[in-house]
Design a protein around this motif. Structure first.
Motif, PDB file in Angstrom:
ATOM      1  N   ARG F 282       0.126  54.136 -42.189  1.00  0.00           N
ATOM      2  CA  ARG F 282       0.277  55.466 -42.777  1.00  0.00           C
ATOM      3  C   ARG F 282       1.121  55.380 -44.050  1.00  0.00           C
ATOM      4  NH1 ARG F 282       0.923  60.797 -39.543  1.00  0.00           N
ATOM      5  NH2 ARG F 282       0.950  62.282 -41.250  1.00  0.00           N
ATOM      6  N   GLY F 283       0.600  55.932 -45.122  1.00  0.00           N
ATOM      7  CA  GLY F 283       1.360  55.980 -46.372  1.00  0.00           C
ATOM      8  C   GLY F 283       1.461  54.654 -47.080  1.00  0.00           C
ATOM      9  N   ILE F 284       0.970  53.587 -46.475  1.00  0.00           N
ATOM     10  CA  ILE F 284       1.074  52.276 -47.104  1.00  0.00           C
ATOM     11  C   ILE F 284      -0.305  51.726 -47.429  1.00  0.00           C
ATOM     12  CG2 ILE F 284       1.873  49.881 -46.805  1.00  0.00           C
ATOM     13  CD1 ILE F 284       4.090  50.970 -44.969  1.00  0.00           C
ATOM     14  N   GLY F 285      -1.223  51.933 -46.516  1.00  0.00           N
ATOM     15  CA  GLY F 285      -2.579  51.452 -46.732  1.00  0.00           C
ATOM     16  C   GLY F 285      -2.922  50.300 -45.815  1.00  0.00           C
ATOM     17  N   GLU F 286      -4.097  49.753 -46.034  1.00  0.00           N
ATOM     18  CA  GLU F 286      -4.541  48.666 -45.162  1.00  0.00           C
ATOM     19  C   GLU F 286      -3.823  47.376 -45.507  1.00  0.00           C
ATOM     20  OE1 GLU F 286      -8.822  48.025 -43.581  1.00  0.00           O
ATOM     21  OE2 GLU F 286      -8.543  46.535 -45.162  1.00  0.00           O
ATOM     22  N   ILE F 287      -3.412  46.637 -44.466  1.00  0.00           N
ATOM     23  CA  ILE F 287      -2.802  45.334 -44.674  1.00  0.00           C
ATOM     24  C   ILE F 287      -3.594  44.321 -43.850  1.00  0.00           C
ATOM     25  CG2 ILE F 287      -0.710  43.944 -44.448  1.00  0.00           C
ATOM     26  CD1 ILE F 287       0.922  46.521 -44.652  1.00  0.00           C
ATOM     27  N   ARG F 288      -4.049  43.297 -44.498  1.00  0.00           N
ATOM     28  CA  ARG F 288      -4.897  42.301 -43.832  1.00  0.00           C
ATOM     29  C   ARG F 288      -4.162  41.655 -42.660  1.00  0.00           C
ATOM     30  NH1 ARG F 288      -9.098  38.714 -46.431  1.00  0.00           N
ATOM     31  NH2 ARG F 288      -9.870  39.361 -44.395  1.00  0.00           N
ATOM     32  N   GLY F 289      -4.842  41.541 -41.586  1.00  0.00           N
ATOM     33  CA  GLY F 289      -4.313  40.832 -40.420  1.00  0.00           C
ATOM     34  C   GLY F 289      -2.987  41.374 -39.909  1.00  0.00           C
ATOM     35  N   SER F 290      -2.744  42.671 -40.109  1.00  0.00           N
ATOM     36  CA  SER F 290      -1.437  43.215 -39.728  1.00  0.00           C
ATOM     37  C   SER F 290      -1.437  43.868 -38.363  1.00  0.00           C
ATOM     38  CB  SER F 290      -0.975  44.206 -40.792  1.00  0.00           C
ATOM     39  OG  SER F 290      -1.837  45.321 -40.815  1.00  0.00           O
ATOM     40  N   GLY F 291      -2.519  43.702 -37.611  1.00  0.00           N
ATOM     41  CA  GLY F 291      -2.547  44.288 -36.285  1.00  0.00           C
ATOM     42  C   GLY F 291      -3.266  43.398 -35.287  1.00  0.00           C
ATOM     43  N   LEU F 292      -3.202  43.768 -34.033  1.00  0.00           N
ATOM     44  CA  LEU F 292      -3.908  43.035 -32.985  1.00  0.00           C
ATOM     45  C   LEU F 292      -4.841  44.005 -32.253  1.00  0.00           C
ATOM     46  CD1 LEU F 292      -0.969  40.939 -31.474  1.00  0.00           C
ATOM     47  CD2 LEU F 292      -2.898  40.041 -32.820  1.00  0.00           C
ATOM     48  N   VAL F 293      -6.072  43.552 -32.023  1.00  0.00           N
ATOM     49  CA  VAL F 293      -7.012  44.374 -31.258  1.00  0.00           C
ATOM     50  C   VAL F 293      -7.560  43.540 -30.104  1.00  0.00           C
ATOM     51  CG1 VAL F 293      -7.677  45.793 -33.241  1.00  0.00           C
ATOM     52  CG2 VAL F 293      -8.927  43.678 -32.764  1.00  0.00           C
ATOM     53  N   LEU F 294      -8.269  44.199 -29.195  1.00  0.00           N
ATOM     54  CA  LEU F 294      -8.828  43.489 -28.048  1.00  0.00           C
ATOM     55  C   LEU F 294      -9.922  42.530 -28.495  1.00  0.00           C
ATOM     56  CD1 LEU F 294      -9.073  46.379 -25.442  1.00  0.00           C
ATOM     57  CD2 LEU F 294      -7.727  44.285 -25.175  1.00  0.00           C
ATOM     58  N   LYS F 295      -9.981  41.374 -27.850  1.00  0.00           N
ATOM     59  CA  LYS F 295     -11.067  40.429 -28.124  1.00  0.00           C
ATOM     60  C   LYS F 295     -12.389  41.021 -27.652  1.00  0.00           C
ATOM     61  CE  LYS F 295      -8.534  36.082 -28.154  1.00  0.00           C
ATOM     62  NZ  LYS F 295      -8.115  34.903 -27.357  1.00  0.00           N
ATOM     63  N   GLU F 296     -13.476  40.536 -28.246  1.00  0.00           N
ATOM     64  CA  GLU F 296     -14.823  41.002 -27.894  1.00  0.00           C
ATOM     65  C   GLU F 296     -15.044  40.958 -26.370  1.00  0.00           C
ATOM     66  OE1 GLU F 296     -16.697  42.452 -30.112  1.00  0.00           O
ATOM     67  OE2 GLU F 296     -18.072  42.909 -28.454  1.00  0.00           O
ATOM     68  N   LYS F 297     -14.506  39.941 -25.765  1.00  0.00           N
ATOM     69  CA  LYS F 297     -14.633  39.736 -24.324  1.00  0.00           C
ATOM     70  C   LYS F 297     -14.111  40.941 -23.509  1.00  0.00           C
ATOM     71  CE  LYS F 297     -13.038  36.309 -20.970  1.00  0.00           C
ATOM     72  NZ  LYS F 297     -11.986  35.298 -20.782  1.00  0.00           N
ATOM     73  N   TYR F 298     -13.177  41.695 -24.097  1.00  0.00           N
ATOM     74  CA  TYR F 298     -12.588  42.830 -23.382  1.00  0.00           C
ATOM     75  C   TYR F 298     -13.060  44.162 -23.951  1.00  0.00           C
ATOM     76  CZ  TYR F 298      -9.815  39.101 -21.466  1.00  0.00           C
ATOM     77  OH  TYR F 298      -9.456  37.937 -20.843  1.00  0.00           O
ATOM     78  N   ALA F 299     -14.223  44.085 -24.631  1.00  0.00           N
ATOM     79  CA  ALA F 299     -14.758  45.280 -25.295  1.00  0.00           C
ATOM     80  C   ALA F 299     -14.853  46.468 -24.334  1.00  0.00           C
ATOM     81  CB  ALA F 299     -16.121  44.974 -25.899  1.00  0.00           C
ATOM     82  N   ARG F 300     -15.065  46.186 -23.036  1.00  0.00           N
ATOM     83  CA  ARG F 300     -15.217  47.304 -22.098  1.00  0.00           C
ATOM     84  C   ARG F 300     -13.946  48.135 -21.958  1.00  0.00           C
ATOM     85  NH1 ARG F 300     -14.506  42.651 -19.314  1.00  0.00           N
ATOM     86  NH2 ARG F 300     -13.344  42.596 -17.337  1.00  0.00           N
ATOM     87  N   PHE F 301     -12.828  47.556 -22.377  1.00  0.00           N
ATOM     88  CA  PHE F 301     -11.580  48.320 -22.344  1.00  0.00           C
ATOM     89  C   PHE F 301     -11.191  48.849 -23.724  1.00  0.00           C
ATOM     90  CE2 PHE F 301     -11.066  45.096 -18.883  1.00  0.00           C
ATOM     91  CZ  PHE F 301     -11.233  45.989 -17.828  1.00  0.00           C
TER      92      PHE F 301
END
Ligand code: SF4
Ligand code: SF4
Ligand SMILES: [Mg+2]
Ligand SMILES: [Mg+2]
Ligand SMILES: [Mg+2]
Ligand SMILES: [Mg+2]
Ligand SMILES: [Mg+2]
Ligand SMILES: [Mg+2]
Ligand SMILES: [Mg+2]
Ligand SMILES: [Mg+2]
Ligand SMILES: [Mg+2]
Ligand SMILES: [Mg+2]
Lengths: 79, 335, 368, 335, 79, 368
Positions: F282-301
């Motif tokens: 927020r207020g800063i913009g997109e930062i490459r690789g600055s977050g963690l998301v679920l792996k494809e394997k856990y897409a159901r969650f």
């Protein structure tokens, strides 16, 4: 409730009609009185019109009682 | 202000403060009192009457009023029938999260307007906001205090032959609410009779002699109200069925649904027991007032006893049948 | 406007009541006892009580409340089954208001509602169709009680469900028919009745012809009449006249709505959807062919088939409603009266309704 | 009586009558008054204080009390901090269909017991029963009337340097309720402080001089209560953070959940502003009483102004920061 | 909330433990501190124990500050 | 018992604050300006304000609130998406309490709840697993925000859902990482910072080693410290000492919980379930690789995959939080400050938190 107060049909829409009882209105079913027309009186029970009142008969009965009431002196049902 | 009441409005913090300032204090004008934990007022002299009622009506808005008006008239009437001049009210609001602020304002304004009509001040309030589903829209409690003057009711003087008068038609509120609820499909033009009777009743007390006791009719209707009265004061009353004033449309609605008007709710009617010698004067005074124009003599005190009194209804065939309290709920019936 | 107010005119009512009393006195003088008249219909019973006529005629006509209150004669098992079903999370139970406080074996629908069941009081069976439409995720069950007056309204609801292809609506049919119960009463032994006041609204549906057996087989007279004071008294008067004259015919004193053959359309719909079944009557027992249930073709709307509920058989009681209704005994002669059986815990139908014969005796006993 | 409250108990008929007789009148002993639409009592002399509050606590029963006790203490305390001797209460019950009668009896008995402790009479009541889902269990409104005697509070005399005293530890009620709710998984042995303070506070008024103003702490906690006080009387207060008494376990719970004890609810604590010369005497009197044994001097009146006053907190590094009302709800936080 | 108050582990059950903070108790997850034992202190965040406090280090730090506080006269951090 | 009360001892705090002020004065004399120190972590910001240290040091140290409040930097779109999902009838949305009043594009979760959404505030992400079990007919969505301190708790919840085979639980991941945002800040241009106070609890997970780049690449010193007043001040003191001595190393002043390599177990679970992604701040913009998301394997969650929500891009704003955080400008220099952007309708993260730099300036302006 099995009451005898006649409900006047004031609107008909398909198998439903709007009726009036002394000013109070209610939508009821008319499935069992398919021949009903506007201004007919019906008896209702559990949301359905059960019968169209035969007004001649009703008025005859009313008239008879009215006369009896007015003829105060006459003996009641002496017959 | 936001469009809907949120839980934050009820936590005692900033939004509560804002709500109180912008909605309640603005309408009730009790800002000075609201600074304290309790409102401080001068004592009256003599005796005071105190009564409380909570209002939970569904729907909140109905022909002839809304829950706010009702919350004032109901409590004012309880004071008035005790012979008191209603002076002050408190108002406690219990509001469901998500309740429209505009509806709240309408309700509060009605209260303020009715309080002005009735000549009472709303001096203290309270607001609670609860989770959605923890209350149905809004409940209001009002508590009223009134002053009882020199000229008071006199239940002890009640005697056989005293007149029983009703201030108007019965069952209007019950049927108005029922049609407003749109649940049973009933349509009527009946308006709730909801009204503050204090001016009218206080005037009766001042201008006539021999008023024994009065009672406002609410839930449970005329029958339940009079049964209570009979038991509370050990008197037996005989009502004349054919004299009881019922609006035609109310009668029609009862015919359709299988209700008995004697048990329908009222919110602007009282029964008055008065020395029969004064009955005409009382009726005359009532008839000259909007809220008493259909006042009727509906019965007599039949006897005084030691035990709990009974309510009886005289039928057209000159027999009597006993009326009891509403037993259970008022339900539409098929037989 | 039909000036039907005349039918409850006070003075007319008073004078007619006098006339009935006079006529009954003639009977009493002749027979040494009051004439025994059964008003079959529960609404007649209520009307007699509310209008004060019952009290007025107390010493002239013995009015016996018949088995015609559909609420009172509903078997405990039906109520037990409803309570059982209503406890399921996804069930909305719909019922006429009258049924709410009728006790089953150990509880009532009102208690079930108090304990958390979703029970809705409706005015018309069709209202339950709307509820089923509004709650597609719920099973809406209607407790279908009633005599011939009410049965067509139940059929109308089933027909609506059919037309709307509802899969979540069903009806628990436990309806009752007038002719079979009267037949059973008369058949079962000595009947101490002089005549019947026959139910005006049932007759609208079934027609005057449906009572022919009273005359043909049992030689008991009857008068079909309405529910207003004047109509009730007129009916009584005509019944007494028959007694005086020794006639046993069926008189239609409600001609402006009751016809010889009844309501054909209603009969047609009943025939289409329903079929005869044996019915259990509270305090009376099973009577062959005394009820109507859904035809197999409409099994999908039949709650008894859709849900598997087998309420235990209610304890056999010593209730003597059957005898009371036949005029054989008075309530005081029932050993349960005012002991195991009171209005707040009634055993038989005569105690369920506040105007049932047993309840009336109970209240009379404790008043005055 | 039945095991659960049904709608029929609220319709004004037979069951309502039975409920009132067997549950309320038996506990409150106001049978004589209940015969009338309003209770009638003699007026006091001088001034009277009137306050109303609705109680909607979840859960209804919690360590240290229940909604019934709370409904008495809360309203009694509002009267007491106004300088009044609480005299009478009214009680309005809004009950959900299906509510266990045994719970209702427990609640009503607690009310009666607490009323006796506090020396007040419950003189009028009202009961409404609503459809399941229209209220969460039970809500209670109480309205209280108290008499203000010769010796009164004196807010006008408040001056710079006046002492701010709290009668005990803060946040106990808030944490007791939270753990009783078993929602966040918190377990404590903390009991709600819920208590009627009138005897204690009335005694202070009688036995000391120079009490300016008092306030009981409820929703919103010490901070919100004092902010209101500062605004209502145009005074600024400086609290000493390290002096504020907090039970260790309450502190622990706050650490876990990210709550600030200054904003936690209390139900048996009051703040007292008093001439600093009398502070010791006030503390001494407080300490000799069960409900005041942890009383502490927590701050001073920093200034008097024309405008709304402010609440400030002196930090351990001798700076001050302003405290505002609870803004929104008290929520567990992660940062 | 990122607070530094240590929670004492007073009961362990599988991947959950009961902890005590100044008397207040809470059930938390111990997935990320599998080596935890009874009476260890942990820091908790969002219902999980994030680390076992090394008590020697903590006590050393506490002792250091305590001494500094007690040596009132000595100059603070003159180094 | 660990006697940690010493860490908030008033006198010790006072004397340490004096020591920091003294040390800063030396800096000020030398450099002609206050030292600029960024506390990266939102909890540090809160602790500085609540303890009064921020005010105490007002004229000695310029404390700049960094981008380390996970609530404040959550993109409006995430909130918009949550509000949108929460309007579905069968959704229960779970969230940390902090998120309730954070404004999205035109509403907040609190408003959504007020308007009827079923939104539950939980303490631990695992609580939402219980809610999912209790409501099998509902979709339970957890709004997964947080830095490295919180992310393991999110993973623990997903793991529970996996072990329990829940099909009605999912998480809307919008997590943030400290190192990438610091890198982005430092990378993006002239930084007016003398040093960092580094987040103690993030460091528990990531270890001291994760800040090596500060020294290696940008030559800015940092101290890892705790949250109690004494710890905050001790950290500042050590940072100032480094400044005095011209050193730019990373000091671990929180040794009893922070280790060189962090919490291996937590890192292992994060690696197992999550993968890097670009994140919007927020207020800063997109930062490459600055977050963690679920792996494809856990897409159901993964709520983002399970539900199709495409919230509109929030209007581009002129918010200058990025510059404020880097110490380049003060809030007053942002043209939105106190106009379009106020605490009750914040635009950037610096106004969202009550202790954010812009909010602090706003309140200071209207007080005293
Ligand atoms: S008293 Fe009860 S058990 Fe006996 S006959 Fe009457 S209803 Fe049946
Ligand atoms: S004032 Fe608002 S818009 Fe400007 S930098 Fe701060 S947060 Fe961003
Ligand atoms: Mg208060
Ligand atoms: Mg009252
Ligand atoms: Mg009232
Ligand atoms: Mg209040
Ligand atoms: Mg609702
Ligand atoms: Mg009243
Ligand atoms: Mg108050
Ligand atoms: Mg209060
Ligand atoms: Mg009341
Ligand atoms: Mg509930």
């Amino acid at each position: 409730m099995c009451v005898g107060v006649p409900a006047k049909v004031i609107k008909i829409e398909g198998e439903k009609a709007l009726v009036d009882v002394m000013g109070a209105k209610m939508t009821i079913g008319i499935l069992f009185v398919p021949e009903v027309t506007l201004n007919n009186y019906v008896l209702i029970h559990a949301g359905q019109a059960m019968v169209i009142i035969e007004e001649e008969y009703a008025n005859a009965s009313i008239k008879e009682w009215r006369e009896l009431l007015d003829a105060r002196d006459k003996d009641f049902f002496t017959s | 202000m936001a469009g809907r009441i949120s839980l934050a409005h009820g936590e005692g913090g900033e939004l509560t403060h804002q709500l109180i300032q912008e909605v309640f204090i603005q309408s009730f004008g009790h800002g000075e009192q609201a600074r304290l934990d309790a409102a401080v007022i001068p004592c009256f002299s003599g005796k005071m009457a105190v009564t409380t009622d909570s209002y939970v009506v569904d729907p909140l808005f109905f022909p002839g009023g809304n829950i706010g008006k009702l919350a004032v008239t109901g409590t004012v009437n309880d004071l008035a029938v005790t012979g008191a001049v209603p002076k002050v009210l408190t108002a406690g609001f219990m509001i469901e999260e998500g309740f429209p602020v505009s509806d709240l304002k309408k309700i509060v304004k009605s209260m303020a307007a009715e309080a002005e009509t009735a000549g009472v001040s709303i001096i203290a309030g309270d607001t609670k906001v609860v989770e959605r589903g923890s209350v149905d829209g809004i409940f209001i409690n009002t508590t009223g205090i009134g002053a009882i003057g020199e000229k008071d009711l006199n239940p002890a003087a009640v005697k056989k032959g005293d007149a029983v008068i009703i201030t108007g038609t019965i069952g209007d509120h019950g049927i108005a609410i029922l049609s407003a609820r749109q649940q049973l499909g009933l349509l009527t033009d009946i308006k709730s009779d909801c009204a503050s009777l204090n001016t009218l009743l206080n005037q009766l007390i001042q201008q006539t002699e021999g008023i024994r006791v009065m009672r406002d009719l609410t839930r449970g209707g005329l029958a339940t109200g009079l049964v209570e009265l009979c038991e509370d004061f050990s008197i037996s009353i005989e009502l004349n069925e054919t004299s009881i004033p019922v609006h035609e449309e109310v009668e029609g609605a009862c015919e359709i649904l299988g209700f008995d008007p004697l048990y329908l709710a009222n919110e602007g009617k009282a029964v008055i027991i008065v020395d029969s010698k004064e009955a005409d004067k009382v009726l005359q005074l009532l008839h000259s007032h909007e809220f008493g124009k259909n006042a009727t003599l509906i019965g007599l005190v039949a006897s005084i006893s030691e035990k709990a009194g009974k309510l009886k209804l005289k039928t057209p065939v000159n027999t009597t049948r006993r009326l009891t309290r509403l037993s259970g709920m008022l339900l539409p019936r098929i037989c | 406007m039909l000036e039907t107010k005349i039918f409850s005119h006070p003075e007319l009512t008073r004078r007619l009541a006098d006339a009935v009393a006079n006529s009954a006195e003639t009977f009493i003088k002749r027979e040494g006892r009051m004439p025994s008249v059964m008003e079959v219909c529960g609404s007649h019973t209520m009307a007699f009580a509310k209008s004060g006529i019952k009290t007025r005629l107390r010493d002239y006509v013995r009015l016996i409340a018949g088995p015609g209150c559909p609420v009172c004669v509903t078997d405990q098992k039906a109520i037990d089954a409803m309570i059982c079903l209503s406890k399921k999370n996804n069930v909305i139970l719909c019922t006429f208001g009258d049924m709410m406080r009728v006790p089953g074996s150990d509880s009532s629908l009102l208690q079930a509602k108090t304990n958390g069941s979703d029970i809705r009081i409706i005015y018309s069976p069709s209202d339950s169709i709307q509820i089923a439409k509004d709650h597609p995720d719920k099973e809406v069950i209607f407790l279908g009680i009633g005599f011939e007056t009410t049965i067509p309204a139940l059929v109308a609801a089933v027909r609506e469900a059919e037309k709307k292809d509802l899969t979540n609506f069903s009806i628990w049919m436990t309806t009752k028919l007038v002719a079979p119960v009267l037949r059973a009463l008369l058949q079962s032994g000595e009947v101490k009745l002089d005549g019947f006041l026959l139910p005006g609204h049932v007759s609208i549906v079934t027609g005057k012809q449906s009572y022919r057996f009273l005359n043909d087989k049992y030689q008991i007279p009857g008068v079909i009449t309405g529910f207003e004071p004047v109509q009730l008294l007129s009916g009584l008067l005509k019944l007494l006249n028959q007694l005086h004259e020794g006639r046993t015919g069926i008189i239609n004193d409600y001609t402006y709505v009751v016809k010889e053959a009844g309501n054909f359309t209603a009969q047609h719909y009943m025939d289409t959807y329903l079929t005869r079944a044996d019915e259990e009557w509270r305090g009376i027992g099973e009577i062959r062919g005394s009820g109507l249930v859904l035809k197999e073709k409409y099994a999908r709307f039949d709650a008894k088939k859709k849900f598997n509920v087998l309420p235990a058989e209610p304890r056999k009681t010593k209730c003597r409603c059957g005898d009371i209704i036949r005029g054989v005994i008075t309530p005081e002669e029932c050993i349960l009266f005012n002991k195991a059986c009171t209005p707040s815990k009634p055993v038989g139908p005569c105690m369920v309704s506040s105007e049932g014969t047993c309840a009336a005796h109970y209240h009379f006993m404790r008043e005055e």
